[in-house]
Design a protein around this motif. Sequence first.
Motif, PDB file in Angstrom:
ATOM      1  N   PHE A 201      30.099  -2.755  18.875  1.00  0.00           N
ATOM      2  CA  PHE A 201      28.775  -2.499  19.457  1.00  0.00           C
ATOM      3  C   PHE A 201      28.003  -1.649  18.466  1.00  0.00           C
ATOM      4  CE2 PHE A 201      25.515  -0.326  21.848  1.00  0.00           C
ATOM      5  CZ  PHE A 201      25.005  -1.331  22.642  1.00  0.00           C
ATOM      6  N   ALA A 202      26.744  -2.012  18.189  1.00  0.00           N
ATOM      7  CA  ALA A 202      26.015  -1.339  17.117  1.00  0.00           C
ATOM      8  C   ALA A 202      24.560  -1.087  17.472  1.00  0.00           C
ATOM      9  CB  ALA A 202      26.084  -2.181  15.838  1.00  0.00           C
ATOM     10  N   TYR A 203      24.057   0.055  16.988  1.00  0.00           N
ATOM     11  CA  TYR A 203      22.624   0.345  16.932  1.00  0.00           C
ATOM     12  C   TYR A 203      22.238   0.459  15.465  1.00  0.00           C
ATOM     13  CZ  TYR A 203      22.515   1.690  21.896  1.00  0.00           C
ATOM     14  OH  TYR A 203      22.573   1.694  23.278  1.00  0.00           O
ATOM     15  N   GLY A 204      21.113  -0.138  15.099  1.00  0.00           N
ATOM     16  CA  GLY A 204      20.620  -0.037  13.729  1.00  0.00           C
ATOM     17  C   GLY A 204      19.150   0.279  13.705  1.00  0.00           C
ATOM     18  N   ALA A 205      18.696   0.881  12.593  1.00  0.00           N
ATOM     19  CA  ALA A 205      17.279   1.243  12.474  1.00  0.00           C
ATOM     20  C   ALA A 205      16.912   1.379  11.012  1.00  0.00           C
ATOM     21  CB  ALA A 205      17.006   2.549  13.198  1.00  0.00           C
ATOM     22  N   THR A 206      15.621   1.263  10.746  1.00  0.00           N
ATOM     23  CA  THR A 206      15.068   1.536   9.418  1.00  0.00           C
ATOM     24  C   THR A 206      14.149   2.736   9.575  1.00  0.00           C
ATOM     25  OG1 THR A 206      15.131  -0.828   8.921  1.00  0.00           O
ATOM     26  CG2 THR A 206      13.831   0.556   7.439  1.00  0.00           C
ATOM     27  N   LEU A 207      14.632   3.896   9.161  1.00  0.00           N
ATOM     28  CA  LEU A 207      13.962   5.154   9.475  1.00  0.00           C
ATOM     29  C   LEU A 207      13.391   5.876   8.264  1.00  0.00           C
ATOM     30  CD1 LEU A 207      16.611   6.575  11.996  1.00  0.00           C
ATOM     31  CD2 LEU A 207      14.527   5.282  12.518  1.00  0.00           C
ATOM     32  N   LEU A 208      13.888   5.563   7.084  1.00  0.00           N
ATOM     33  CA  LEU A 208      13.563   6.377   5.919  1.00  0.00           C
ATOM     34  C   LEU A 208      12.556   5.731   4.983  1.00  0.00           C
ATOM     35  CD1 LEU A 208      14.240   8.943   4.225  1.00  0.00           C
ATOM     36  CD2 LEU A 208      16.066   7.600   3.151  1.00  0.00           C
ATOM     37  N   ASN A 209      12.852   4.508   4.555  1.00  0.00           N
ATOM     38  CA  ASN A 209      12.020   3.829   3.560  1.00  0.00           C
ATOM     39  C   ASN A 209      11.333   2.599   4.153  1.00  0.00           C
ATOM     40  OD1 ASN A 209      12.605   5.285   0.924  1.00  0.00           O
ATOM     41  ND2 ASN A 209      14.685   4.846   1.622  1.00  0.00           N
ATOM     42  N   LYS A 210      10.268   2.182   3.510  1.00  0.00           N
ATOM     43  CA  LYS A 210       9.554   0.977   3.939  1.00  0.00           C
ATOM     44  C   LYS A 210      10.243  -0.234   3.314  1.00  0.00           C
ATOM     45  CE  LYS A 210       5.083   3.252   4.626  1.00  0.00           C
ATOM     46  NZ  LYS A 210       3.639   3.302   4.237  1.00  0.00           N
ATOM     47  N   ILE A 211      11.365  -0.614   3.910  1.00  0.00           N
ATOM     48  CA  ILE A 211      12.171  -1.734   3.441  1.00  0.00           C
ATOM     49  C   ILE A 211      12.431  -2.674   4.604  1.00  0.00           C
ATOM     50  CG2 ILE A 211      13.253  -0.494   1.528  1.00  0.00           C
ATOM     51  CD1 ILE A 211      15.651   0.062   3.356  1.00  0.00           C
ATOM     52  N   GLU A 212      12.929  -3.877   4.296  1.00  0.00           N
ATOM     53  CA  GLU A 212      13.178  -4.865   5.333  1.00  0.00           C
ATOM     54  C   GLU A 212      14.469  -4.600   6.093  1.00  0.00           C
ATOM     55  OE1 GLU A 212      13.251  -8.686   3.511  1.00  0.00           O
ATOM     56  OE2 GLU A 212      11.235  -8.522   2.655  1.00  0.00           O
ATOM     57  N   VAL A 213      15.429  -3.983   5.428  1.00  0.00           N
ATOM     58  CA  VAL A 213      16.793  -3.888   5.948  1.00  0.00           C
ATOM     59  C   VAL A 213      17.053  -2.507   6.526  1.00  0.00           C
ATOM     60  CG1 VAL A 213      17.631  -5.661   4.375  1.00  0.00           C
ATOM     61  CG2 VAL A 213      17.624  -3.275   3.645  1.00  0.00           C
ATOM     62  N   GLU A 214      18.212  -2.363   7.196  1.00  0.00           N
ATOM     63  CA  GLU A 214      18.530  -1.107   7.863  1.00  0.00           C
ATOM     64  C   GLU A 214      18.937  -0.020   6.871  1.00  0.00           C
ATOM     65  OE1 GLU A 214      22.426  -2.656   6.868  1.00  0.00           O
ATOM     66  OE2 GLU A 214      20.658  -3.645   7.692  1.00  0.00           O
ATOM     67  N   THR A 334      21.304  -8.282  19.889  1.00  0.00           N
ATOM     68  CA  THR A 334      21.465  -8.748  21.268  1.00  0.00           C
ATOM     69  C   THR A 334      21.595  -7.599  22.258  1.00  0.00           C
ATOM     70  OG1 THR A 334      23.879  -8.864  21.053  1.00  0.00           O
ATOM     71  CG2 THR A 334      22.606 -10.858  20.487  1.00  0.00           C
ATOM     72  N   GLY A 335      21.923  -6.406  21.769  1.00  0.00           N
ATOM     73  CA  GLY A 335      22.148  -5.275  22.650  1.00  0.00           C
ATOM     74  C   GLY A 335      23.433  -5.371  23.437  1.00  0.00           C
ATOM     75  N   ARG A 336      24.373  -6.180  22.957  1.00  0.00           N
ATOM     76  CA  ARG A 336      25.634  -6.387  23.666  1.00  0.00           C
ATOM     77  C   ARG A 336      26.808  -6.241  22.693  1.00  0.00           C
ATOM     78  NH1 ARG A 336      25.089  -8.926  28.517  1.00  0.00           N
ATOM     79  NH2 ARG A 336      27.200  -9.776  28.364  1.00  0.00           N
ATOM     80  N   PRO A 337      27.990  -5.918  23.178  1.00  0.00           N
ATOM     81  CA  PRO A 337      29.169  -5.917  22.309  1.00  0.00           C
ATOM     82  C   PRO A 337      29.435  -7.321  21.768  1.00  0.00           C
ATOM     83  CG  PRO A 337      29.630  -4.841  24.413  1.00  0.00           C
ATOM     84  CD  PRO A 337      28.313  -5.533  24.561  1.00  0.00           C
ATOM     85  N   THR A 338      29.909  -7.388  20.536  1.00  0.00           N
ATOM     86  CA  THR A 338      30.225  -8.670  19.919  1.00  0.00           C
ATOM     87  C   THR A 338      31.727  -8.765  19.692  1.00  0.00           C
ATOM     88  OG1 THR A 338      28.081  -8.852  18.801  1.00  0.00           O
ATOM     89  CG2 THR A 338      29.903 -10.133  17.880  1.00  0.00           C
ATOM     90  N   PRO A 339      32.399  -9.722  20.316  1.00  0.00           N
ATOM     91  CA  PRO A 339      33.838  -9.881  20.090  1.00  0.00           C
ATOM     92  C   PRO A 339      34.126 -10.582  18.763  1.00  0.00           C
ATOM     93  CG  PRO A 339      33.068 -11.521  21.655  1.00  0.00           C
ATOM     94  CD  PRO A 339      31.888 -10.650  21.344  1.00  0.00           C
TER      95      PRO A 339
END
Length: 364
Positions: A201-214, A334-339
């Motif tokens: 289960f994961a949360y991701g964000a792009t908080l620091l730089n103006k980039i496409e990826v996390e 998806t906001g859900r755990p991934t098996p």
Amino acid sequence: MTHKLRVAVIGAGIAQRHLTGYSWNKDLFEVPVLCSLDAERAKPVCEQFGIPEYTQDVDLLFARDDIDVIDICTPPYNHFELTRRSIEAGKHVICEKPLFGSLAEVDLMAEILAKSDHKLMPIFQYRYGAGLQKLKRLMAEGLTGKPFMTTIETHWWRGADYYEVPWRGKWATELGGGLLGHAIHAHDMLNYVHGECAEVFAYGATLLNKIEVEDTMALAVRMKNGSLAALSMTLGSRKEISRLRFCFENLVAESITEPYTMARDPWTFTAGTSEHQEQIERALADFVPTEDSYTRQFELFHQAIVNDTELPVTLQDARNSLELVTAAYHSERTGRPTPLPINREHPLYSSWLPAPEVAAAKSA
């Protein structure tokens, strides 16, 4: 007389660390040629490491019959194609992380390798630090007991200047963010110690730089062996640390926090009783550290090629790491755990790139 392997290196960035590894194994390897599109960067590298030939033409490497190994140190987006061409040209391959851009490419490469007598070794050089190797010894001798909890922190700093390199920070060329390109080594050590993952289960964000990826991510992981893990990654930590902590029934193993050599000594191993602490100390008393990092991985690679035995890091090892990445990206979206495992029916099996990037890649 030791059989030297002749290596052609592609790239001039991370390739310098590879070349240092070869220079420490001069009786095992020779590097006659370096290939890079960046002559301004590559020519000083050739001079520094005594490489007699420089070229910008990668096709020449595939055509040469005096090359045993092609070492791929390029941006991630062309790893698969260069690996495929190298294997089909009759060369062994060493390839930097992340190995490929999807589990589909990993499985296709397995099919290609099955038809060849040549080998592919992904790079996971952190495995060979003395601290981590001590933990592996304690596990092998049955001194750790049941695994409970693992925490891994990859807290580094990457400012805007880092992303001035054109291929960085973009899905199409870097293939992912800090989870894929930075924390992948620490997460490989999770698999190296505990085996495969069962659910993420994961949360991701792009908080620091103006980039496409996390650039920031938090993962909760259930391992197939029943233990749990909490993994955190950020490229926004002004104090750079990497830290691994393994909680077992009979001991806790803790790494140092140096960000780029956390697998090295001094690790600490703390037992629950004085008697068990003495057992740990006896088990490690005759531990003799070897060279680590690329130097050790390349040494073991040479042994595997010359003796035709299993590689120190395998395609399955790379698949395990990329399966964790794929599951994390899917969970985040998806906001859900991934098996796990992830098979051909999974929506991100063929690519974890967001839909617009996948469409662009197919039309290119």
